[in-house]
Write a protein that holds these residues in place. Structure first.
Motif, PDB file in Angstrom:
ATOM      1  N   GLN A 362      44.075  31.317 -20.425  1.00 39.58           N
ATOM      2  CA  GLN A 362      45.245  31.733 -19.651  1.00 39.58           C
ATOM      3  C   GLN A 362      45.600  30.712 -18.579  1.00 39.58           C
ATOM      4  OE1 GLN A 362      44.164  35.598 -18.161  1.00 39.58           O
ATOM      5  NE2 GLN A 362      44.616  36.649 -20.082  1.00 39.58           N
ATOM      6  N   GLN A 363      44.573  30.054 -18.040  1.00 41.42           N
ATOM      7  CA  GLN A 363      44.796  29.027 -17.021  1.00 41.42           C
ATOM      8  C   GLN A 363      45.131  27.671 -17.629  1.00 41.42           C
ATOM      9  OE1 GLN A 363      41.211  29.103 -14.665  1.00 41.42           O
ATOM     10  NE2 GLN A 363      41.773  30.998 -13.621  1.00 41.42           N
ATOM     11  N   LYS A 364      45.222  27.629 -18.961  1.00 40.06           N
ATOM     12  CA  LYS A 364      45.558  26.411 -19.700  1.00 40.06           C
ATOM     13  C   LYS A 364      44.513  25.314 -19.488  1.00 40.06           C
ATOM     14  CE  LYS A 364      50.534  27.367 -19.548  1.00 40.06           C
ATOM     15  NZ  LYS A 364      50.482  28.078 -20.834  1.00 40.06           N
ATOM     16  N   GLN A 365      43.269  25.724 -19.244  1.00 49.78           N
ATOM     17  CA  GLN A 365      42.154  24.784 -19.170  1.00 49.78           C
ATOM     18  C   GLN A 365      41.554  24.677 -20.581  1.00 49.78           C
ATOM     19  OE1 GLN A 365      41.623  23.144 -16.511  1.00 49.78           O
ATOM     20  NE2 GLN A 365      42.575  24.353 -14.872  1.00 49.78           N
ATOM     21  N   ILE A 366      42.218  23.915 -21.423  1.00 47.20           N
ATOM     22  CA  ILE A 366      41.902  23.906 -22.854  1.00 47.20           C
ATOM     23  C   ILE A 366      40.485  23.403 -23.125  1.00 47.20           C
ATOM     24  CG2 ILE A 366      42.622  23.098 -25.123  1.00 47.20           C
ATOM     25  CD1 ILE A 366      44.563  25.031 -23.629  1.00 47.20           C
ATOM     26  N   GLU A 367      40.113  22.285 -22.492  1.00 46.98           N
ATOM     27  CA  GLU A 367      38.786  21.733 -22.734  1.00 46.98           C
ATOM     28  C   GLU A 367      37.715  22.698 -22.244  1.00 46.98           C
ATOM     29  OE1 GLU A 367      36.143  17.729 -21.698  1.00 46.98           O
ATOM     30  OE2 GLU A 367      38.223  17.887 -21.034  1.00 46.98           O
ATOM     31  N   GLY A 368      37.946  23.280 -21.072  1.00 45.83           N
ATOM     32  CA  GLY A 368      36.994  24.242 -20.533  1.00 45.83           C
ATOM     33  C   GLY A 368      36.874  25.471 -21.411  1.00 45.83           C
ATOM     34  N   ALA A 369      38.000  25.950 -21.930  1.00 44.24           N
ATOM     35  CA  ALA A 369      37.973  27.127 -22.797  1.00 44.24           C
ATOM     36  C   ALA A 369      37.206  26.840 -24.083  1.00 44.24           C
ATOM     37  CB  ALA A 369      39.402  27.561 -23.117  1.00 44.24           C
ATOM     38  N   GLN A 370      37.384  25.638 -24.618  1.00 51.25           N
ATOM     39  CA  GLN A 370      36.669  25.279 -25.843  1.00 51.25           C
ATOM     40  C   GLN A 370      35.166  25.202 -25.590  1.00 51.25           C
ATOM     41  OE1 GLN A 370      38.060  21.706 -27.723  1.00 51.25           O
ATOM     42  NE2 GLN A 370      36.559  21.782 -29.376  1.00 51.25           N
ATOM     43  N   TRP A 371      34.806  24.622 -24.435  1.00 49.65           N
ATOM     44  CA  TRP A 371      33.389  24.552 -24.074  1.00 49.65           C
ATOM     45  C   TRP A 371      32.796  25.969 -23.935  1.00 49.65           C
ATOM     46  CZ3 TRP A 371      30.851  26.555 -19.895  1.00 49.65           C
ATOM     47  CH2 TRP A 371      29.524  26.153 -19.724  1.00 49.65           C
ATOM     48  N   ALA A 372      33.506  26.855 -23.229  1.00 48.89           N
ATOM     49  CA  ALA A 372      33.013  28.216 -23.041  1.00 48.89           C
ATOM     50  C   ALA A 372      32.909  28.948 -24.382  1.00 48.89           C
ATOM     51  CB  ALA A 372      33.936  28.972 -22.086  1.00 48.89           C
ATOM     52  N   LYS A 373      33.827  28.661 -25.297  1.00 47.48           N
ATOM     53  CA  LYS A 373      33.808  29.302 -26.609  1.00 47.48           C
ATOM     54  C   LYS A 373      32.540  28.912 -27.379  1.00 47.48           C
ATOM     55  CE  LYS A 373      36.765  29.976 -30.703  1.00 47.48           C
ATOM     56  NZ  LYS A 373      35.882  29.472 -31.764  1.00 47.48           N
ATOM     57  N   ILE A 374      32.140  27.649 -27.273  1.00 48.76           N
ATOM     58  CA  ILE A 374      30.926  27.192 -27.952  1.00 48.76           C
ATOM     59  C   ILE A 374      29.707  27.934 -27.400  1.00 48.76           C
ATOM     60  CG2 ILE A 374      29.371  25.218 -28.252  1.00 48.76           C
ATOM     61  CD1 ILE A 374      31.898  23.452 -28.316  1.00 48.76           C
ATOM     62  N   GLN A 375      29.630  28.053 -26.061  1.00 49.58           N
ATOM     63  CA  GLN A 375      28.485  28.757 -25.465  1.00 49.58           C
ATOM     64  C   GLN A 375      28.523  30.242 -25.820  1.00 49.58           C
ATOM     65  OE1 GLN A 375      26.845  26.237 -24.563  1.00 49.58           O
ATOM     66  NE2 GLN A 375      28.733  25.008 -24.443  1.00 49.58           N
ATOM     67  N   SER A 376      29.706  30.815 -25.796  1.00 43.63           N
ATOM     68  CA  SER A 376      29.854  32.237 -26.117  1.00 43.63           C
ATOM     69  C   SER A 376      29.409  32.528 -27.548  1.00 43.63           C
ATOM     70  CB  SER A 376      31.320  32.653 -25.932  1.00 43.63           C
ATOM     71  OG  SER A 376      31.552  33.939 -26.470  1.00 43.63           O
ATOM     72  N   GLU A 377      29.856  31.720 -28.474  1.00 46.36           N
ATOM     73  CA  GLU A 377      29.483  31.937 -29.872  1.00 46.36           C
ATOM     74  C   GLU A 377      27.983  31.749 -30.077  1.00 46.36           C
ATOM     75  OE1 GLU A 377      32.024  29.226 -31.911  1.00 46.36           O
ATOM     76  OE2 GLU A 377      33.750  30.609 -31.930  1.00 46.36           O
ATOM     77  N   GLY A 378      27.411  30.761 -29.392  1.00 47.14           N
ATOM     78  CA  GLY A 378      25.969  30.546 -29.491  1.00 47.14           C
ATOM     79  C   GLY A 378      25.193  31.723 -28.931  1.00 47.14           C
ATOM     80  N   MET A 379      25.661  32.267 -27.811  1.00 50.74           N
ATOM     81  CA  MET A 379      24.988  33.417 -27.206  1.00 50.74           C
ATOM     82  C   MET A 379      25.134  34.661 -28.087  1.00 50.74           C
ATOM     83  SD  MET A 379      26.112  32.742 -23.243  1.00 50.74           S
ATOM     84  CE  MET A 379      25.140  34.059 -22.484  1.00 50.74           C
ATOM     85  N   GLN A 380      26.304  34.846 -28.663  1.00 43.20           N
ATOM     86  CA  GLN A 380      26.515  35.999 -29.548  1.00 43.20           C
ATOM     87  C   GLN A 380      25.592  35.933 -30.764  1.00 43.20           C
ATOM     88  OE1 GLN A 380      30.700  36.680 -30.486  1.00 43.20           O
ATOM     89  NE2 GLN A 380      31.285  35.932 -28.464  1.00 43.20           N
ATOM     90  N   ALA A 381      25.445  34.727 -31.316  1.00 42.14           N
ATOM     91  CA  ALA A 381      24.569  34.566 -32.483  1.00 42.14           C
ATOM     92  C   ALA A 381      23.112  34.828 -32.089  1.00 42.14           C
ATOM     93  CB  ALA A 381      24.724  33.164 -33.061  1.00 42.14           C
ATOM     94  N   ALA A 382      22.706  34.326 -30.933  1.00 43.71           N
ATOM     95  CA  ALA A 382      21.334  34.553 -30.469  1.00 43.71           C
ATOM     96  C   ALA A 382      21.096  36.040 -30.231  1.00 43.71           C
ATOM     97  CB  ALA A 382      21.075  33.758 -29.188  1.00 43.71           C
ATOM     98  N   LEU A 383      22.078  36.697 -29.649  1.00 46.42           N
ATOM     99  CA  LEU A 383      21.963  38.130 -29.378  1.00 46.42           C
ATOM    100  C   LEU A 383      21.821  38.914 -30.682  1.00 46.42           C
ATOM    101  CD1 LEU A 383      22.063  40.252 -27.084  1.00 46.42           C
ATOM    102  CD2 LEU A 383      24.541  40.330 -27.392  1.00 46.42           C
ATOM    103  N   ALA A 384      22.596  38.525 -31.688  1.00 44.43           N
ATOM    104  CA  ALA A 384      22.532  39.211 -32.982  1.00 44.43           C
ATOM    105  C   ALA A 384      21.175  39.016 -33.657  1.00 44.43           C
ATOM    106  CB  ALA A 384      23.651  38.698 -33.892  1.00 44.43           C
ATOM    107  N   ARG A 385      20.552  37.861 -33.427  1.00 43.81           N
ATOM    108  CA  ARG A 385      19.240  37.589 -34.014  1.00 43.81           C
ATOM    109  C   ARG A 385      18.110  38.239 -33.219  1.00 43.81           C
ATOM    110  NH1 ARG A 385      21.388  32.267 -34.073  1.00 43.81           N
ATOM    111  NH2 ARG A 385      20.070  31.768 -32.255  1.00 43.81           N
ATOM    112  N   GLY A 386      18.435  38.703 -32.026  1.00 42.19           N
ATOM    113  CA  GLY A 386      17.397  39.254 -31.166  1.00 42.19           C
ATOM    114  C   GLY A 386      16.694  38.210 -30.334  1.00 42.19           C
ATOM    115  N   ASP A 387      17.257  36.997 -30.273  1.00 41.84           N
ATOM    116  CA  ASP A 387      16.671  35.927 -29.466  1.00 41.84           C
ATOM    117  C   ASP A 387      17.024  36.134 -27.992  1.00 41.84           C
ATOM    118  OD1 ASP A 387      15.789  34.826 -31.799  1.00 41.84           O
ATOM    119  OD2 ASP A 387      17.340  33.257 -31.897  1.00 41.84           O
ATOM    120  N   LYS A 388      16.124  35.751 -27.130  1.00 42.07           N
ATOM    121  CA  LYS A 388      16.364  35.904 -25.699  1.00 42.07           C
ATOM    122  C   LYS A 388      17.278  34.811 -25.149  1.00 42.07           C
ATOM    123  CE  LYS A 388      13.661  39.445 -25.644  1.00 42.07           C
ATOM    124  NZ  LYS A 388      14.254  40.802 -25.615  1.00 42.07           N
ATOM    125  N   PHE A 389      17.290  33.645 -25.813  1.00 38.84           N
ATOM    126  CA  PHE A 389      18.047  32.515 -25.298  1.00 38.84           C
ATOM    127  C   PHE A 389      18.860  31.838 -26.402  1.00 38.84           C
ATOM    128  CE2 PHE A 389      14.446  32.769 -22.353  1.00 38.84           C
ATOM    129  CZ  PHE A 389      15.092  32.713 -21.120  1.00 38.84           C
TER     130      PHE A 389
END
Length: 526
Positions: A362-389
């Motif tokens: 929404q703030q048009k911080q495209i590079e930042g949004a892409q970076w956050a998306k990578i971390q978010s997807e990684g965390m979601q996958a870890a959460l689904a596997r039951g990993d703590k990190f």
């Protein structure tokens, strides 16, 4: 709560630095448990029993949220964290059952914080000054200077300025500081915290769980004296003295030349407002356009007084301007080569980082949004596997380096294309409260042998970073939750920087600091 630090583990991209700088503004938006009809002011308890109930419930909730989300709970490099968290709950609740008012509520939450023994964990209350007892003092302000407490300023009839405080009520002053101050704030094993917090032994905010000093013994030039203390409302003069005593004069962001060939760069914050950002940009421009003047200087002083962190991008930019970008980049890459970023993939943390994607988009911080998306997807996958990190990997983002630096090379050796070497003495003035990105600055500056630290010991940093705050159900306080932990960071959890030259003058004035620098320059020539 300290500002956020980008540190070396965020070297992967400028997007990471951008997101970290925005986290403090985003966090309250992401988690708000305050009543919708009054989002700013919590409903205050009306009776002693209500305050007691609120303290018990809030400490228990803060403990539970920390247990569920804080990376320290599962940090194998810090096995004491969970034990400390459990001890914090016990200590907080032991006082909570005795709470009768707002001051008692604050003290109980502070006791909870202290036992965790980490600056990026615990609770932060939302009570304003009007809801707490008026601050009091005994007519004098003190400072800690290395190994003792001294009178900085006093009203007429009070103890002599410069006198050492020896004891109060037949107890050594260090013992009283340990009980009355470090029992409720700070960490007594960090040298910098003594410089910053020890003087608070003579400031009172109505904590019902401590006994205020009544009669104290002082010493000046071998002569001892005793004074009975009269506690009274903090005056405007007292507030002024306290501000001045904290860590000296406060300069605006900018560069000055106290004398020819000696340059003074004031960096009181790494979380600058727009006016300060412009001042930083002007300094960097001056360094770039007139670098030869700095190569021929007698000394450069980097003044970190007042600095409590922000974004480490500023200090790295100044290091690059002074020593040369390629030199700094090589050494920083080698310094943090083994550092990893582990994101605690709890449901709460994952939702928070996922929410950043939308906010930055929404703030048009495209590079930042892409970076956050990578971390978010990684965390979601870890959460689904039951990993703590989720272990962060270097993202292939626009603007990121195409190749990693070869850190196997002798990073201290110059290579083709380096600018002329910057070898003049650099003095970094370190205040006792220096932490977070202020420590990151020292990390970078200290990679070069012509850097000397002067002033006080620094505070220490947690390895738990990128804090969000989550409002407790009562609205009276927030719990502090880092999203990630640095693994294999060269500067360890709790590690401080000690100065090469301690500045024990009562007043950290520009004149006294300059005198220290000039004396060392003379010593170097002998």
């Amino acid at each position: 709560m300290m500002p956020f630090s980008t540190s070396f583990a965020s070297r992967y991209s400028s997007a990471a630095m951008l997101v970290f700088a925005l986290l403090s503004a985003v966090a309250p938006l992401a988690f708000s448990a305050q009543p919708a009809d009054n989002p700013q002011s919590p409903v205050l308890p009306k009776s002693a029993a209500d305050w007691r109930h609120a303290a018990i419930i809030d400490i228990d909730e803060a403990y539970q949220l920390s247990l569920e989300n804080h990376p320290g709970v599962y940090d194998t490099a810090n096995p004491d964290f969970l034990k400390n968290l459990q001890a914090a709950k016990a200590a907080g609740l032991a006082l909570a059952v005795r709470v009768e008012d707002a001051a008692g509520y604050v003290a109980a939450t502070q006791a909870f914080n202290v036992r965790i023994h980490d600056g990026h964990a615990g609770m932060s209350h939302n009570l304003d000054a009007q809801q707490l007892p008026a601050e009091r003092w005994p007519g004098f302000i003190t400072v800690w200077r290395g190994d003792a407490l001294y009178v900085y300023a006093a009203e007429t009839g009070g103890p002599s300025v410069g006198a050492e405080v020896l004891a109060c009520d037949a107890k050594p002053i260090k013992q009283i500081i340990s009980t009355n101050v470090f029992g409720f704030q700070g960490r007594s094993d960090e040298a910098g915290h003594w410089w910053v917090r020890a003087p608070r032994v003579f400031l009172d905010r109505g904590n019902p769980f401590l006994v205020l000093p009544k009669r104290c013994q002082f010493s000046l030039n071998g002569k001892r004296s005793q004074d009975s203390l009269v506690w009274k409302a903090l005056s405007q003069q007292a507030s002024k003295w306290r501000t001045e005593s904290y860590n000296g004069e406060q300069l605006e962001v900018g560069m000055s030349e106290p004398r020819k060939k000696l340059f003074w760069l004031a960096m009181p914050t790494f979380a600058p407002d727009e006016k300060q950002r412009e001042a930083y940009r002007l300094m960097l421009k001056g360094l770039s356009e007139h670098r030869q003047k700095f190569l021929e200087a007698d000394a450069v002083v980097l003044d970190l007084r007042q600095n409590q962190g922000g974004s480490s991008e500023w200090s790295q930019s100044f290091a690059q301007a002074l020593w040369g970008k390629s030199r700094v980049d090589r050494r920083v890459a080698a310094y943090g080569a083994k550092t990893e970023v582990w994101w605690r993939a709890s449901p709460g943390n994952t939702d928070f980082v996922t929410g950043l994607v939308e906010v930055l988009t929404q703030q048009k911080q495209i590079e930042g949004a892409q970076w956050a998306k990578i971390q978010s997807e990684g965390m979601q996958a870890a959460l689904a596997r039951g990993d703590k990190f989720f272990v962060e990997v270097e993202p292939a983002l626009p603007g990121a380096a195409d190749a990693k630096l070869d850190v196997k090379l002798d990073v201290k050796a110059d290579v083709f294309g380096d600018p002329p070497a910057f070898k003049v003495p650099v003095y970094v003035i370190v205040p006792g409260q220096c932490a977070s990105a202020c420590l990151d600055a020292i990390d970078v500056f200290s990679l070069f042998s012509n850097t000397s630290l002067i002033g006080a010991p620094s505070s220490a940093d947690s390895t738990y970073m990128d804090v969000r705050t989550q409002l407790l159900t009562s609205g009276l306080a927030e719990v502090i939750i880092p999203n990630k932990v640095y693994v294999n960071r060269p500067r360890k959890n709790g590690q401080v920087y000690l100065p090469a030259i301690y500045i024990k003058d009562l007043e950290w004035s520009n004149a006294n600091l300059l005198k220290t620098v000039e004396a060392d320059l003379i010593r170097r020539k002998q």
